[in-house]
Write a protein that holds these residues in place. Structure first.
Motif, mmCIF file in Angstrom:
data_model
loop_
_atom_site.group_PDB
_atom_site.id
_atom_site.type_symbol
_atom_site.label_atom_id
_atom_site.label_comp_id
_atom_site.label_asym_id
_atom_site.label_seq_id
_atom_site.Cartn_x
_atom_site.Cartn_y
_atom_site.Cartn_z
ATOM 1 N N VAL A 122 32.830 68.967 -1.095
ATOM 2 C CA VAL A 122 32.473 67.689 -0.490
ATOM 3 C C VAL A 122 30.960 67.597 -0.312
ATOM 4 O O VAL A 122 30.353 66.549 -0.594
ATOM 5 C CB VAL A 122 33.194 67.490 0.856
ATOM 6 N N LEU A 123 30.326 68.672 0.147
ATOM 7 C CA LEU A 123 28.880 68.637 0.335
ATOM 8 C C LEU A 123 28.171 68.398 -0.991
ATOM 9 O O LEU A 123 27.255 67.567 -1.074
ATOM 10 C CB LEU A 123 28.400 69.950 0.964
ATOM 11 N N ALA A 124 28.589 69.105 -2.036
ATOM 12 C CA ALA A 124 27.970 68.906 -3.349
ATOM 13 C C ALA A 124 28.164 67.468 -3.832
ATOM 14 O O ALA A 124 27.240 66.855 -4.375
ATOM 15 C CB ALA A 124 28.559 69.895 -4.351
ATOM 16 N N SER A 125 29.359 66.915 -3.618
ATOM 17 C CA SER A 125 29.639 65.540 -4.025
ATOM 18 C C SER A 125 28.783 64.542 -3.265
ATOM 19 O O SER A 125 28.228 63.600 -3.851
ATOM 20 C CB SER A 125 31.122 65.242 -3.817
ATOM 21 N N ARG A 126 28.662 64.732 -1.943
ATOM 22 C CA ARG A 126 27.855 63.813 -1.145
ATOM 23 C C ARG A 126 26.391 63.867 -1.566
ATOM 24 O O ARG A 126 25.716 62.835 -1.653
ATOM 25 C CB ARG A 126 27.977 64.154 0.339
ATOM 26 N N LEU A 127 25.877 65.058 -1.824
ATOM 27 C CA LEU A 127 24.478 65.175 -2.221
ATOM 28 C C LEU A 127 24.221 64.477 -3.557
ATOM 29 O O LEU A 127 23.183 63.837 -3.746
ATOM 30 C CB LEU A 127 24.074 66.652 -2.293
ATOM 31 N N LYS A 128 25.172 64.586 -4.478
ATOM 32 C CA LYS A 128 25.034 63.874 -5.751
ATOM 33 C C LYS A 128 25.055 62.364 -5.535
ATOM 34 O O LYS A 128 24.274 61.619 -6.133
ATOM 35 C CB LYS A 128 26.151 64.291 -6.703
ATOM 36 N N ASP A 129 25.977 61.906 -4.673
ATOM 37 C CA ASP A 129 26.053 60.478 -4.373
ATOM 38 C C ASP A 129 24.757 59.987 -3.734
ATOM 39 O O ASP A 129 24.258 58.896 -4.060
ATOM 40 C CB ASP A 129 27.218 60.190 -3.430
ATOM 41 N N MET A 130 24.214 60.764 -2.819
ATOM 42 C CA MET A 130 23.000 60.363 -2.116
ATOM 43 C C MET A 130 21.804 60.315 -3.055
ATOM 44 O O MET A 130 20.933 59.451 -2.929
ATOM 45 C CB MET A 130 22.745 61.310 -0.944
#
Length: 215
Positions: A55-63
């Motif tokens: 989830v953290l990796a996904s959020r950072l990519k989204d951001m």
């Protein structure tokens, strides 16, 4: 892995558009962490207890896709990647401060399951320092959970706070126990009153220290 499709409320409304970018769970808490300046992925994961690595990796990519963060590689000997806020991402500071003020009444007493990090008190203490007339300086804060430093006033695009002691001589050094810090964060106790009653200690000769010692 292909990027996750951009989700949208599909509403012609500025609030809805904002939530398209930052409404996912964990996004604003990642912004809170990056207000301290560039952070490594491992540091972010350590200070966001409960978030999975995926989830953290996904959020950072989204951001990064939304223009809120950038990723860059540190020069040797660090040679690690760090994440940092863009100007657009840093513009979320007043949003986080408003949420922090709104949520103060929800804190209540700390639950046995609640994680805590010293720097999570940075935003509520900034608010308390402004109310105390602490000016624009840097205040070093010593809590039972650790030490951090915080900008009392406008961060001028730079870090709002940082872990550990202030890099230079701070305008004030503030020491609080857990109960006093919680009361200040909940808005039940002002800093000048805490100092006056001996519940908080302050040293230094800067504007912030003098303001906190005022009766």
């Amino acid at each position: 892995m292909s990027p996750r499709p951009r989700r949208s409320y599909d509403q012609y409304c500025s609030a809805a558009r904002a939530l398209d970018a930052v409404g996912d769970r964990w996004t604003l808490l990642i912004v809170r962490e990056l207000l301290a300046g560039p952070r490594r992925y491992t540091d972010l994961h350590a200070d966001l207890p409960g978030v999975s690595t995926d989830v953290l990796a996904s959020r950072l990519k989204d951001m990064e896709r939304e223009g809120l963060t950038t990723r860059r590689r540190l020069p040797p000997p660090g040679a690690a990647y760090v994440y940092e806020l863009t100007e657009r991402g840093a513009g979320l500071l007043p949003v986080l401060e408003a949420l922090d003020a709104w949520g103060a009444a929800e804190l209540g007493e700390r639950r046995p399951t609640d994680a805590v990090r010293a720097h999570w008190a940075a935003l509520p203490l900034r608010r308390a320092l402004r109310r105390a007339g602490a000016g624009e300086g840097t205040v070093e804060v010593r809590l039972e959970e650790g030490t951090f430093h915080v900008r009392a006033g406008d961060a001028e695009g730079g870090p709002v706070y940082g872990d550990g002691p202030a890099p230079g001589e701070p305008d004030a050094r503030l020491t609080l126990d857990a109960g006093t810090c919680a009361a200040v964060c909940r808005g039940e106790l002002g800093l000048r009153r805490a100092v006056r009653e001996g519940r908080a200690g302050v040293t230094g000769e800067g504007t912030a220290a003098k303001a906190l010692r005022e009766p």
